[in-house]
Design a protein around this motif. Structure first.
Motif, PDB file in Angstrom:
ATOM      1  N   LYS A   1     -38.295 -48.685 -31.844  1.00  0.00           N
ATOM      2  CA  LYS A   1     -39.084 -49.763 -32.380  1.00  0.00           C
ATOM      3  C   LYS A   1     -39.665 -49.104 -33.673  1.00  0.00           C
ATOM      4  O   LYS A   1     -39.647 -50.185 -34.547  1.00  0.00           O
ATOM      5  CB  LYS A   1     -40.370 -50.224 -31.354  1.00  0.00           C
ATOM      6  CG  LYS A   1     -41.042 -51.665 -31.912  1.00  0.00           C
ATOM      7  CD  LYS A   1     -41.732 -52.285 -30.573  1.00  0.00           C
ATOM      8  CE  LYS A   1     -42.325 -53.907 -31.209  1.00  0.00           C
ATOM      9  NZ  LYS A   1     -42.809 -54.166 -30.067  1.00  0.00           N
TER      10      LYS A   1
ATOM     11  N   ARG B   1     -34.267 -55.368 -26.350  1.00  0.00           N
ATOM     12  CA  ARG B   1     -33.926 -56.747 -27.116  1.00  0.00           C
ATOM     13  C   ARG B   1     -32.904 -56.562 -28.222  1.00  0.00           C
ATOM     14  O   ARG B   1     -32.178 -57.420 -28.522  1.00  0.00           O
ATOM     15  CB  ARG B   1     -35.379 -57.210 -27.879  1.00  0.00           C
ATOM     16  CG  ARG B   1     -35.196 -58.526 -28.707  1.00  0.00           C
ATOM     17  CD  ARG B   1     -36.392 -59.145 -29.109  1.00  0.00           C
ATOM     18  NE  ARG B   1     -36.120 -60.161 -29.900  1.00  0.00           N
ATOM     19  CZ  ARG B   1     -35.712 -61.311 -29.652  1.00  0.00           C
ATOM     20  NH1 ARG B   1     -35.419 -61.587 -28.577  1.00  0.00           N
ATOM     21  NH2 ARG B   1     -35.618 -62.272 -30.909  1.00  0.00           N
ATOM     22  N   TYR B   2     -32.944 -55.353 -28.967  1.00  0.00           N
ATOM     23  CA  TYR B   2     -31.856 -54.940 -29.852  1.00  0.00           C
ATOM     24  C   TYR B   2     -30.428 -55.383 -29.042  1.00  0.00           C
ATOM     25  O   TYR B   2     -29.505 -55.689 -29.735  1.00  0.00           O
ATOM     26  CB  TYR B   2     -32.165 -53.765 -30.203  1.00  0.00           C
ATOM     27  CG  TYR B   2     -31.180 -52.983 -31.625  1.00  0.00           C
ATOM     28  CD1 TYR B   2     -31.316 -53.473 -32.675  1.00  0.00           C
ATOM     29  CD2 TYR B   2     -29.761 -52.532 -31.134  1.00  0.00           C
ATOM     30  CE1 TYR B   2     -30.533 -52.604 -33.550  1.00  0.00           C
ATOM     31  CE2 TYR B   2     -28.903 -52.218 -31.841  1.00  0.00           C
ATOM     32  CZ  TYR B   2     -29.292 -51.976 -33.324  1.00  0.00           C
ATOM     33  OH  TYR B   2     -28.229 -51.694 -34.094  1.00  0.00           O
TER      34      TYR B   2
ATOM     35  N   TYR C   1     -36.701 -49.400 -36.081  1.00  0.00           N
ATOM     36  CA  TYR C   1     -35.790 -50.759 -36.277  1.00  0.00           C
ATOM     37  C   TYR C   1     -36.807 -52.166 -36.094  1.00  0.00           C
ATOM     38  O   TYR C   1     -36.287 -53.184 -36.106  1.00  0.00           O
ATOM     39  CB  TYR C   1     -34.682 -50.909 -35.300  1.00  0.00           C
ATOM     40  CG  TYR C   1     -33.710 -49.951 -35.520  1.00  0.00           C
ATOM     41  CD1 TYR C   1     -32.837 -50.502 -36.710  1.00  0.00           C
ATOM     42  CD2 TYR C   1     -33.523 -48.899 -34.902  1.00  0.00           C
ATOM     43  CE1 TYR C   1     -31.614 -49.187 -36.806  1.00  0.00           C
ATOM     44  CE2 TYR C   1     -32.338 -48.157 -34.971  1.00  0.00           C
ATOM     45  CZ  TYR C   1     -31.558 -48.265 -36.205  1.00  0.00           C
ATOM     46  OH  TYR C   1     -30.610 -47.254 -36.579  1.00  0.00           O
TER      47      TYR C   1
ATOM     48  N   ILE D   1     -37.885 -53.402 -33.305  1.00  0.00           N
ATOM     49  CA  ILE D   1     -37.325 -54.298 -32.154  1.00  0.00           C
ATOM     50  C   ILE D   1     -37.091 -53.145 -31.175  1.00  0.00           C
ATOM     51  O   ILE D   1     -36.937 -52.003 -31.414  1.00  0.00           O
ATOM     52  CB  ILE D   1     -36.229 -55.074 -32.364  1.00  0.00           C
ATOM     53  CG1 ILE D   1     -35.877 -55.898 -31.467  1.00  0.00           C
ATOM     54  CG2 ILE D   1     -34.929 -54.238 -32.900  1.00  0.00           C
ATOM     55  CD1 ILE D   1     -34.592 -56.943 -31.885  1.00  0.00           C
TER      56      ILE D   1
END
Length: 320
Positions: free
Chosen positions: A300, A309-310, A303, A305
């Protein structure tokens, strides 16, 4: 995998495209800028001019290859003075390139026996900018590999095989052409790195990969990102003292050894999330994290995220 192979495996996404084109003079074609992509042009027969948006035109002869690693716009023409076709060609939306592998003739109606003909082969790669390897960032806007006796023979061989596949679409093309496009891209990068070695660059990825000590440490990271690496362990692989290794690695690669290790682990995890159905815990272990929680936090931070969820969001984006 070695560093160069990993650059391609991690960044590439989507389906590559390629086409063989016959150009009948007079001709001039603009190609739009396509951010998040890279492309090449190779001259099979005749000659032409590559016209960059800035800078002087470059004459390309038979066997020459140019690589555009940053998706920059450019033009090709039989002469720098030939008017360029409007609108510019956009391989992502032009119906001529609806097929992944195509063959086209430009100027057929104007053809006569006295007009010179140029045959080119072009290709495009879709790249993930969120996992852009710094090696690609070090490349110039245009990489020109001219045809010379005894030089870049692998590039020429890959181009010739690709041209034969596109000239006669047969069974197996959906496997053969992508493999040849990836092979050609690796040969182009290898050829550029070889040319840089003769110029003895003092910094950047060309210098790093042409330096046996730093290349050994990089290959260690790429071959086994899950290993519990430390600066001491990497310096031992490189055969340098910790201080000397840390200074040299940072100067050439552009970031400290442990920072690059973390970045590479996250880039590898992102590829696994996109391309596999492995559980998060398994991916965490593949990139050196015994705790799924620690892995999720590191991902997280990189990125912005969460990894779960990625995985749900990125494949849908990549297919568009």
């Amino acid at each position: 995998m070695d560093v160069l192979s990993d650059v391609i495996a991690v960044m590439r996404m989507g389906e590559p495209r390629s086409a063989r084109v016959e150009w009948h003079a007079p001709w001039g074609q603009r190609f739009v800028s396509v951010p998040g992509s890279a492309g090449f042009q190779a001259v099979l027969e005749g000659f032409c001019w590559l016209i960059p948006p800035n800078g002087r035109p470059v004459q390309l002869g038979q066997g020459d290859v140019v690589f555009l690693p940053h998706g920059s716009g450019y033009a090709l023409a039989d002469s720098p003075s030939t008017p360029l076709t409007q609108p510019a060609c956009d391989p992502q939306h032009d119906p001529r390139w609806d097929q992944r592998y195509a063959s086209d003739v430009i100027g057929r109606t104007a053809q006569n026996g006295s007009q010179p003909v140029t045959v080119t082969i072009c290709g495009g790669y879709q790249l993930d900018p969120s996992r852009a390897h710094p090696l690609l960032g070090d490349l110039p806007e245009i990489v020109h590999l001219p045809s010379r006796a005894g030089r870049n023979q692998e590039v020429r061989a890959a181009v010739d095989m690709l041209a034969r596949e596109l000239d006669d679409i047969r069974l197996g093309v959906d496997t053969i052409v992508p493999a040849l496009l990836d092979t050609l891209l690796l040969y182009i990068l290898r050829g550029w790195l070889h040319e840089q070695s003769g110029r003895k660059p003092v910094s950047g990825w060309a210098a790093a990969l042409n330096d046996s000590e730093i290349r050994a440490a990089l290959n260690g990271i790429h071959n086994d990102p899950a290993k519990q690496w430390s600066v001491a362990a990497l310096s031992a692989v490189a055969g340098l003292s910790r201080a000397a290794f840390s200074r040299k690695f940072t100067a050439l690669v552009g970031q400290p050894p442990m920072a690059y290790l973390t970045w590479w682990r996250m880039a590898t995890a992102a590829r696994l999330l996109r391309d596999s159905e492995a559980p998060l815990g398994a991916i965490a272990r593949r990139v050196g994290y015994t705790s799924e929680y620690a892995f999720a936090n590191a991902f997280k931070r990189q990125y912005g995220i969460a990894p779960g969820r990625y995985r749900r969001v990125i494949p849908a984006t990549a297919e568009q």
